[in-house]
Design an enzyme around this catalytic site. Structure first.
Site, PDB file in Angstrom:
ATOM      1  CG  ASP A   1      -2.026  -1.021   1.127  1.00 40.36           C
ATOM      2  OD1 ASP A   1      -2.307  -1.501   0.010  1.00 40.36           O
ATOM      3  OD2 ASP A   1      -2.613  -1.359   2.172  1.00 40.36           O
TER       4      ASP A   1
ATOM      5  CE  LYS B   1      -5.746  -4.378   4.483  1.00 43.19           C
ATOM      6  NZ  LYS B   1      -6.370  -4.652   3.178  1.00 43.19           N
TER       7      LYS B   1
ATOM      8  CD  GLU C   1      -1.866  -4.023   3.582  1.00 45.43           C
ATOM      9  OE1 GLU C   1      -2.961  -4.276   3.035  1.00 45.43           O
ATOM     10  OE2 GLU C   1      -0.779  -4.045   2.965  1.00 45.43           O
TER      11      GLU C   1
END
Length: 253
Positions: A74, A108, A106
């Site tokens: 990401d 999220k 990452e």
């Protein structure tokens, strides 16, 4: 107002602005890819605004000289000063040499056990790649090859899935991730940020106060980047050899 209070107010304003940006798209759509892309773009913007220009910020994949390739990442923090990039896609994703990578994140909406483990897997896909290192020329001669730096791994979210990110369940989930899957640093904007200082697998993370999660994360991140210095010099010939240029067919004139 003291200088310290001005600094705190500036970071809180940035934190509130990021929170507002991260929560607009989820309020408008339930489309996971759209929400994910928007979250990555907002976190990337904050990192670009804060970090010096020597650090590049992008999403993409990491490649090594042996033909290895990581999972899709990401957010990559990579060397934008000394290491060449190998390719760029039409939508802006990069293919970055493994030697150039400082950190992988990452992104999220929530931090929980499942997503921590998922982030650990993504981080490991980068750390397990081969990295080269060659001599560095300077005015008086050359420096010996530098050992590859430790690659930081992290998770960036809006909120925490645990009621207490400092509680036993959350801490155990974090400490269970070790070796290549270790998650070093993270931020849950509406919870707390964490930073794992020691390499010992049982050492407890340090945590931010709930109202300064972004300030804590950015300062701890920069401190860790400063500590490792500059990435090792890439052996570009190793990548050239991997292309088998000498064995490539000669085009007709």
């Amino acid at each position: 107002m003291t200088d310290n209070n001005r600094l705190r107010s500036a970071f809180l304003a940035k934190q509130n602005h990021l929170l507002a940006a991260l929560e607009i798209v989820p309020d408008l759509t339930g489309h996971g890819t759209t929400i994910g892309d928007d979250s990555e773009a907002n976190w990337a913007r904050v990192l670009r605004e804060f970090l010096p220009a020597r650090y590049g910020i992008a999403k993409g994949q990491v490649i090594d000289s042996q033909g290895g390739i990581s999972d899709q990442i990401d957010l990559l923090i990579y060397d934008a000063q000394y290491t060449p990039l190998l390719a760029k896609t039409a939508n802006g994703d990069l293919f970055v040499p493994a030697e150039a990578v400082y950190a992988v994140f990452e992104v999220k909406q929530e931090i929980n056990r499942k997503l921590l483990e998922y982030a650990g897997k993504k981080i490991a896909s980068v750390r397990e790649l081969t990295r080269t290192s060659v001599n560095i020329a300077h005015a008086g001669g050359t420096y010996d090859p530098k050992p590859p730096i430790p690659i930081l791994g992290g998770l960036l979210t809006t909120r925490s899935g645990w009621a207490d990110l400092e509680g036993k369940a959350a801490v155990n989930a974090l400490l269970e991730l070790s070796g290549a899957r270790r998650v070093d640093i993270g931020c849950a904007l509406r919870g707390v940020s964490f930073n794992r200082i020691e390499e010992a697998p049982t050492s407890l993370p340090e945590y931010s106060e709930p109202d300064v999660t972004l300030m804590f994360f950015l300062i701890r991140l920069f401190g860790r980047l400063q500590k490792v210095g500059t990435v090792a010099a890439v052996d570009i010939d190793a990548y050239m050899n991997a292309l088998d240029l000498n064995d490539a067919p000669v085009a007709d004139s």
